[in-house]
Design an enzyme around this catalytic site. Structure first.
Site, PDB file in Angstrom:
ATOM      1  N   THR A 241       9.111   7.874 -28.452  1.00 41.46           N
ATOM      2  CA  THR A 241       8.846   8.856 -27.298  1.00 41.46           C
ATOM      3  C   THR A 241       7.428   9.237 -27.110  1.00 41.46           C
ATOM      4  OG1 THR A 241       9.754  10.592 -25.981  1.00 41.46           O
ATOM      5  CG2 THR A 241       9.277  11.117 -28.240  1.00 41.46           C
ATOM      6  N   GLN A 263       6.658  17.177 -27.370  1.00 43.88           N
ATOM      7  CA  GLN A 263       6.548  15.751 -27.765  1.00 43.88           C
ATOM      8  C   GLN A 263       6.654  15.415 -29.132  1.00 43.88           C
ATOM      9  OE1 GLN A 263       8.054  15.133 -25.036  1.00 43.88           O
ATOM     10  NE2 GLN A 263       8.660  12.868 -25.405  1.00 43.88           N
ATOM     11  N   HIS A 266       9.660  15.333 -31.936  1.00 47.98           N
ATOM     12  CA  HIS A 266      10.697  14.271 -31.939  1.00 47.98           C
ATOM     13  C   HIS A 266      10.549  13.707 -33.324  1.00 47.98           C
ATOM     14  CE1 HIS A 266      12.611  14.176 -28.001  1.00 47.98           C
ATOM     15  NE2 HIS A 266      11.681  14.585 -27.342  1.00 47.98           N
ATOM     16  N   GLU A 332       5.857   7.049 -20.773  1.00 47.64           N
ATOM     17  CA  GLU A 332       7.143   7.559 -20.618  1.00 47.64           C
ATOM     18  C   GLU A 332       7.289   8.747 -19.806  1.00 47.64           C
ATOM     19  OE1 GLU A 332      11.217   8.716 -23.248  1.00 47.64           O
ATOM     20  OE2 GLU A 332       8.924   8.810 -24.147  1.00 47.64           O
ATOM     21  N   HIS A 333       6.713   9.685 -20.184  1.00 50.70           N
ATOM     22  CA  HIS A 333       6.278  11.103 -19.639  1.00 50.70           C
ATOM     23  C   HIS A 333       5.018  11.310 -19.046  1.00 50.70           C
ATOM     24  CE1 HIS A 333       9.585  11.765 -22.566  1.00 50.70           C
ATOM     25  NE2 HIS A 333      10.552  11.914 -21.523  1.00 50.70           N
ATOM     26  N   ASP A 366      14.184  16.538 -19.896  1.00 46.33           N
ATOM     27  CA  ASP A 366      15.077  15.953 -20.952  1.00 46.33           C
ATOM     28  C   ASP A 366      16.566  16.588 -20.789  1.00 46.33           C
ATOM     29  OD1 ASP A 366      13.138  14.839 -22.259  1.00 46.33           O
ATOM     30  OD2 ASP A 366      12.633  16.446 -23.574  1.00 46.33           O
ATOM     31  N   HIS A 425      22.875 -32.112   0.536  1.00 45.96           N
ATOM     32  CA  HIS A 425      22.910 -30.694   1.022  1.00 45.96           C
ATOM     33  C   HIS A 425      23.134 -30.835   2.733  1.00 45.96           C
ATOM     34  CE1 HIS A 425      21.395 -29.472  -2.743  1.00 45.96           C
ATOM     35  NE2 HIS A 425      20.958 -28.352  -2.441  1.00 45.96           N
TER      36      HIS A 425
END
EC number: 1.1.1.23
Length: 439
Positions: A241, A263, A266, A332-333, A366, A425
């Site tokens: 993360t 953060q 984590h 990500e954030h 979150d 075709h």
């Protein structure tokens, strides 16, 4: 002490910026062979393979891999009332935001009797992975399940690692979250083996193969998702993360430090990056981060994260350069805490989720903002979006032409078919008007 990367006075290209931004040492390719072997073990040995892997990696051999309806009901009944109220509110908010992600059907009339319809069809069955290593994530159950349900998916299976502290069963809060969402198919299995089981099925467990697998996990889960992409769809190969904070001199250093630490707790590979044009802010944040880290419960792993090569304070000349750095990073954030947040936002192209101002910290997303927290990591935001209802939908086009509408375009169609040397075709169209070559 976090490292400082000084980019002031440098004119870097986009590729040079991608090299300059901090990243963890993580190579999914290195885990691919091992993950593939674990998947193959499950394909060959099924339930026995999963049990062996649980004993090897989770330190416990589950009495049963599939949770019973009674176990799920008991987990819901025994759920702490405050946690249940929070989960109920999270579910309500995420449902509302996820419903907004489902595109409406559309019809395009191209001419009299010439119609193309657009519809979005959900996949039939999904497998949702909920990690269970250093922490337990009922919030991930909500994010995965609600998105799939909003898309209209009818068949949902959840996999989460067996917990040694619970005798090899799934963590009861994970089971309770599944129960609140009406999911009855939950399996105590983790890592690469779980991904393989979801992709290929395990007959003895009654586990049928799924069409899409989503959810975060460690490097083994990411590698396993890559290994099964020939048979199932995936959301992304989730890595550690990360948060990137764009802040200027107007930002509160106490809040910036708190958000970096939030953060970092984590795990040791979590990335916390501050990009600022204010040397004063950078200098103020450093000691606050140190103080807060020493005082927090998970000081050891947070400290490793903050001192790691993946975390840094990046100094830039101005906010335009800060946006360039952020876009090169593709966080990500992304948090924006500046004197003019919207002006910075206008320059942002690559981000999983964007948190605006001092009162929208990442933990809000979150848990209870209503947005989804399963987001692209490792720069994947440059080409991928976060989890949502759209992850489980397939765009389908329905073509309706009558005879007159087909006749109107058949000369042009035949011209293209002839140019591509595909005469049959054109003949398939001419046959509808009795003018095709006899074969």
């Amino acid at each position: 002490m976090m490292q400082t990367i000084d980019l002031r006075g440098k004119s870097l290209s986009a590729s040079e910026l991608r090299t300059a931004v901090p990243r963890p040492e993580l190579d999914v390719t290195e885990a691919l062979a091992g993950a593939t072997a674990l998947i193959q073990q499950v394909r060959e040995h099924g339930e026995a393979g999963l049990l062996d892997q649980a004993e090897r990696f989770d330190g416990v051999r589950p009495k049963a891999i599939r949770a019973t309806a009674a176990e799920i009901e008991a987990a819901v009944a025994n759920l702490d009332s405050a946690v249940r109220a929070a989960l109920d509110e999270m579910i309500r908010r995420v449902r509302l935001a996820s419903a907004a992600q489902v595109p409406a059907p559309a019809t395009t009339v191209l001419g009299d009797g010439a119609i193309v319809e657009q519809r979005w069809e959900p996949v039939e069955r999904v497998g949702l992975y909920v990690p269970g290593g250093k922490a337990v994530y009922p919030s991930s159950v909500v994010m995965n399940v609600v998105s799939a349900q909003a898309a209209g998916v009818k068949s949902i299976a959840i996999a989460s690692p067996p917990q040694k502290d619970h005798g090899g069963a799934i963590h009861p809060t994970i089971l309770a979250a599944a129960g609140l969402l009406g999911v009855a198919e939950v399996y105590a299995m983790g890592g690469a083996g779980a991904i393989g089981a979801l992709a290929y099925g395990v007959e003895s467990l009654g586990l049928e193969p799924v069409n899409v697998i989503t959810g975060p996990g460690n490097v083994w889960v990411a590698a396993a998702k890559r290994a099964v992409t020939s048979v199932v769809g995936i959301d992304a190969e989730a890595g550690p993360t990360e948060v990137l904070i764009i802040a200027d001199g107007s930002a509160d250093p106490e809040l910036v430090a708190a958000d970096l630490l939030g953060q970092a707790e984590h795990d040791e590979l979590a990335a916390a990056v501050l990009v600022t044009d204010s040397e004063a802010l950078a200098e103020a944040v450093q000691p606050i981060v140190e103080r807060r880290t020493l005082a927090t419960k998970h000081a050891d792993r947070a400290g490793v994260s903050l001192r790691g090569q993946q975390s840094a304070i990046v100094l830039v000349d101005n906010m335009a350069e800060a946006a360039r750095v952020s876009n090169a990073y593709g966080p990500e954030h992304l948090q924006i805490q500046t004197a003019d947040d919207d002006a910075v936002l206008e320059q942002i192209t690559n981000a999983g989720a964007i948190f605006m101002g001092p009162y929208a910290p990442v933990p809000l997303g979150d848990y209870i903002a209503g947005s989804n927290h399963v987001l692209p990591t490792g720069g994947q935001a440059a080409h991928s979006s976060g989890l949502g209802a759209h992850t489980f939908l397939r765009a389908q086009q329905i073509i309706r032409y009558n005879r007159a509408a087909l006749d109107e375009v058949r000369d042009r169609l035949r011209a293209i078919a002839t140019d591509e040397d595909l005469p049959a075709h054109g003949e398939s169209v001419d046959a509808r008007f009795g003018t095709g070559r006899e074969v």
